[in-house]
Design a protein around this motif. Structure first.
Motif, PDB file in Angstrom:
ATOM      1  N   GLN A  51       0.975  -1.166  -0.076  1.00 46.67           N
ATOM      2  CA  GLN A  51       0.014   0.300   0.014  1.00 46.67           C
ATOM      3  C   GLN A  51       0.891   1.199   0.025  1.00 46.67           C
ATOM      4  O   GLN A  51       1.515   1.381   0.651  1.00 46.67           O
ATOM      5  CB  GLN A  51      -0.897  -0.107   1.304  1.00 46.67           C
ATOM      6  N   LYS A  52       0.607   2.208  -0.993  1.00 46.72           N
ATOM      7  CA  LYS A  52       1.351   3.471  -0.817  1.00 46.72           C
ATOM      8  C   LYS A  52       0.891   4.515   0.174  1.00 46.72           C
ATOM      9  O   LYS A  52      -0.489   4.428   0.460  1.00 46.72           O
ATOM     10  CB  LYS A  52       1.041   4.195  -2.271  1.00 46.72           C
ATOM     11  N   VAL A  53       1.733   4.984   0.936  1.00 47.36           N
ATOM     12  CA  VAL A  53       1.636   5.975   2.045  1.00 47.36           C
ATOM     13  C   VAL A  53       2.374   6.974   1.905  1.00 47.36           C
ATOM     14  O   VAL A  53       3.373   7.007   1.159  1.00 47.36           O
ATOM     15  CB  VAL A  53       1.687   5.146   3.229  1.00 47.36           C
ATOM     16  N   THR A  54       2.152   8.143   2.645  1.00 49.58           N
ATOM     17  CA  THR A  54       2.971   9.234   2.855  1.00 49.58           C
ATOM     18  C   THR A  54       3.039   9.532   4.384  1.00 49.58           C
ATOM     19  O   THR A  54       2.320   9.323   5.236  1.00 49.58           O
ATOM     20  CB  THR A  54       2.369  10.696   2.400  1.00 49.58           C
ATOM     21  N   VAL A  55       4.263   9.663   4.749  1.00 53.07           N
ATOM     22  CA  VAL A  55       4.833   9.817   5.915  1.00 53.07           C
ATOM     23  C   VAL A  55       5.714  11.016   6.324  1.00 53.07           C
ATOM     24  O   VAL A  55       6.449  11.597   5.448  1.00 53.07           O
ATOM     25  CB  VAL A  55       5.585   8.170   6.483  1.00 53.07           C
ATOM     26  N   GLN A  56       5.817  11.194   7.691  1.00 54.95           N
ATOM     27  CA  GLN A  56       6.598  12.202   8.117  1.00 54.95           C
ATOM     28  C   GLN A  56       7.539  11.687   8.974  1.00 54.95           C
ATOM     29  O   GLN A  56       7.437  10.936  10.035  1.00 54.95           O
ATOM     30  CB  GLN A  56       5.817  13.177   8.778  1.00 54.95           C
ATOM     31  N   LEU A  57       8.766  11.862   9.217  1.00 52.13           N
ATOM     32  CA  LEU A  57      10.000  11.248   9.746  1.00 52.13           C
ATOM     33  C   LEU A  57       9.842  11.875  11.258  1.00 52.13           C
ATOM     34  O   LEU A  57      10.091  13.431  11.203  1.00 52.13           O
ATOM     35  CB  LEU A  57      11.238  11.318   9.157  1.00 52.13           C
TER      36      LEU A  57
END
Length: 731
Positions: free
Chosen positions: A681-687
């Motif tokens: 699944q494609k996701v967007t994350v913040q470190l």
């Protein structure tokens, strides 16, 4: 010269890495910031790097023993004893007994949980073998008492003597244990080295070297012996050897390689010379540096090589098994230099079958030093500078032969896992500036195919003598049965029963997962179901290669078992076989070198984790796109697109919903919302954080960019139509 005739034997691919006894991590939902086992590290999945907590819901084995012995995997306030008996299962240990041991120690634990408990629990009662005598950690003061807080979350060590060092609080230091911990008092030690502040250049590398007790310098006597071997091969050294000066022999290695320990040449057989192999066959020569000619048994060089067991490669830094005068010069098959070799020359028929092989002491003069990229270009028909038409023709012919050998192997069931490898790019200060996926080329496969063929041919020639084999035993049927059930739930086409004696079934499972969102997960589950490869004087075959007889012959510069294999071969060539001697010695050699190999792999993996965190620590707060690479009951591991690194989105950071983990399908689904997370699944994350000490990256999920997971029915449909492709192994 040694010869043999064979027919009907396939040749299987070499698994140079360690096959992990990894088990999945399973924990209940935890508080924000909590970590199963204290860390999750930036890796493709926690188990791939040695994390082995047992399933908390697995019932205890009926009639299980009250005591379990095994290696302790320490997790700060708790740990796991990895049982040496697969039927007994691992034990989670807590309590005061943890103060007795450090991570890696072999311990004895008493099982305190009741039969049938959802989690086998216990306490350590004794330390059987301490894994190391030194500890690496952070210097602290408890009041006026100086202590070391170990990096692996082990119990602190009181420093009875600082010697002449003046460490600062927070420095990374090493200490030698003088008195081991007891139930009444902590371990006592003496300070042996101050490496410096955690963020100082080189401290990461040096602390890891000390932690794993890796030798990073040679004693003067060892250097003197290496220098005494000379800088070049005198003319008097090779007249009694078979020479291949008139053959187009060349090496194929990485662009940054310096130790060229293997070279190849190929002849096309035709007419009378093809009588044995059949019209249109080949004669393949695999020429390996004759390290045993210089490293004499019992010498200081030999003792140091045995102690190290293997070279260790730490992202641009190598800790060689042999000093550089040998590894990078005299034993390195440099172009246009005469070098002494041990050669395996094989006649191969048009079906890819080795019909005869001979092993000879030899001398070569390499015509060219190829890089993998140059060979790849030649195979594609592209022009490469300083490559003659004759050598270009040899390379293309080698490509055709390698493909034939590979197809033959895969047809018999050789396993090939498709796990991409990282390529760490560093700056002048040694810190990483990028981590990329390392592309696997046809030229890599070509040289692997030829080395595998030589390894198996050598092993077959020695099967009636005491010898050192590379073995990979058949899997535990119970593990394969569990794998079978999980694969069915994932929709991967499998037979009704996975026969542990036939790896072809598992190879078809790997192929069936090709192109599906669960491909990486399936490869991992198959890998977990396998045993660990090792060295042994008893030939038990190599399951992963579907080979009845296998050894390591092709890398004596960097692997001590290969050096032993060369010694045994050379004794046979000179009619000086010492069967009684090797029967006595090989068991100990096999055990020691297997342990050194595992230690090297552990260190290499850990340093890679450190490099990944170092790369990302200046990017905390940044936003990245990625793909879910693994799903656990404590969160999601996300592989970034921009950099080849992974980190964890903890389950508590998925939203206000209560997420339920489906172990069989490896998904997390919200009870109220129905929102699901799955592999691919494609996701967007913040470190959110990059913790060097714990080797871990923490991500926050940005839900607006998430996409729907692939449903199992879609996986099942694709599983019935696997793509016709080959998969890389990573065992």
């Amino acid at each position: 010269m040694m010869t043999y005739q064979q027919g009907g034997i396939g040749h299987r691919k070499n698994y140079n890495g360690v096959m992990s006894r990894n088990r999945p991590w399973h924990f209940r939902r935890q508080k924000p910031g909590a970590r199963p086992g204290g860390s999750h590290a930036p890796r493709s999945h926690p188990a791939a790097h040695g994390q082995h907590p047992p399933h908390p819901h697995r019932p205890s084995t009926p009639g299980a023993a009250a005591y379990v012995e095994g290696v302790l995997q320490l997790k700060g306030t708790f740990g796991f004893v990895l049982s040496e008996d697969p039927k007994a299962g691992d034990v989670m240990v807590t309590g005061p007994g943890l103060k007795l041991a450090m991570g890696g120690d072999r311990v004895r634990a008493r099982v305190t949980s009741a039969p049938g408990a959802v989690r086998r629990a216990g306490e350590i009662v004794d330390v059987l073998v301490h894994a190391r005598q030194t500890v690496v950690g952070t210097f602290r003061r408890m009041g006026n008492l100086p202590v070391v807080m170990p990096e692996d979350d082990g119990p602190m060590v009181h420093l009875a003597d600082l010697q002449s060092f003046v460490p600062h609080v927070g420095d990374i230091v090493t200490a030698r244990i003088q008195t081991w911990a007891s139930a009444q008092k902590a371990a006592q030690g003496v300070l042996t080295e101050v490496l410096g502040p955690r963020d100082a250049p080189g401290v990461d590398l040096q602390s890891l070297i000390r932690k794993h007790e890796l030798p990073d310098a040679f004693e003067p006597e060892v250097i003197r012996e290496a220098d005494a071997c000379g800088a070049d091969v005198p003319d008097s050294a090779w007249p009694q050897r078979e020479t291949f000066f008139n053959q187009r022999v060349f090496t194929i290695d990485g662009a940054d390689a310096k130790d060229f320990d293997d070279a190849v040449h190929l002849e096309r057989l035709a007419g009378p010379s093809a009588a044995a192999s059949g019209e249109g066959g080949w004669r393949l020569g695999v020429h390996i540096a004759d390290v045993a000619q210089y490293v004499k048994e019992g010498s200081a060089l030999d003792q140091e090589a045995y102690r190290r067991g293997t070279s260790v490669y730490l992202s641009g830094t190598v800790l060689p098994m042999l000093p550089f005068p040998l590894s990078d010069n005299l034993c390195s098959l440099r172009p246009d230099r005469v070098r002494l070799t041990l050669s395996c020359v094989m006649d191969i028929d048009p079906r890819g079958q080795v019909v005869s092989a001979r092993i000879v002491e030899s001398a070569i003069r390499s015509a060219r030093r190829f890089t993998y990229e140059e060979v790849e270009a030649v195979l594609k028909g592209e022009a490469v500078p300083n490559v003659t038409p004759e050598i270009a023709s040899d390379v293309r012919e080698m490509g055709a032969l390698a493909r034939l050998l590979r197809e033959k192997r895969f047809g018999r069931g050789s396993l090939d896992f498709d796990f991409p490898e990282p390529d760490v790019v560093t700056g002048l200060d040694g810190r990483p500036t990028d981590i990329r996926r390392r592309e696997r080329l046809e030229s890599h496969r070509l040289i692997e195919d030829f080395m595998l063929l030589a390894n198996e041919s050598v092993a077959r020639s020695m099967r009636h003598h005491p010898f050192l084999y590379r073995i990979h035993e058949i899997p535990d049927p119970a593990k394969l049965e569990k794998l079978h059930k999980t694969l069915e739930l994932l929709g991967i086409q499998t037979p009704k029963h996975i026969d542990p004696h036939h790896p072809l079934v598992l190879q078809r499972v790997i192929q069936a997962s090709a192109g599906t969102p669960v491909q990486a997960m399936v490869h991992l589950m198959v890998l977990r179901s396998l045993k660990q490869a090792a060295y042994s004087p008893v030939n038990k075959g190599h399951y992963g290669l579907a080979s009845a007889c296998y050894t390591h012959f092709t890398s004596p510069i960097r692997r001590y078992p290969d050096l032993i294999v060369h010694r045994i071969l050379k004794e046979g060539l000179h009619a000086q076989a010492r069967d009684a001697h090797w029967k006595k010695e090989l068991t100990a050699i096999a055990g020691h070198t297997s342990r050194r190999e595992r230690a090297a792999v552990d260190a290499e993996r850990e340093y890679l984790d450190v490099q990944k965190v170092r790369l990302m620590e200046s990017r905390v707060g940044g936003t990245f796109t990625g793909v879910i690479s693994s799903v656990t009951n404590f969160g999601l591991f996300v592989q970034l697109n921009e950099f080849f690194v992974e980190g964890l989105v903890h389950i508590t950071n998925l939203g206000k919903d209560y997420f339920v983990f489906d172990e069989a399908r490896m998904t997390l689904r919200g009870r109220r919302s129905g929102q699901a997370f799955a592999m691919g699944q494609k996701v967007t994350v913040q470190l959110a954080a990059a913790n060097v000490l714990k080797r871990q990256l923490d991500f926050q999920l940005l839900p607006a960019e998430t996409s729907s997971p692939q449903h199992s029915k879609d996986v099942r449909a694709r599983g019935h139509h696997p793509k016709d492709r080959k998969h890389r192994r990573r065992l």
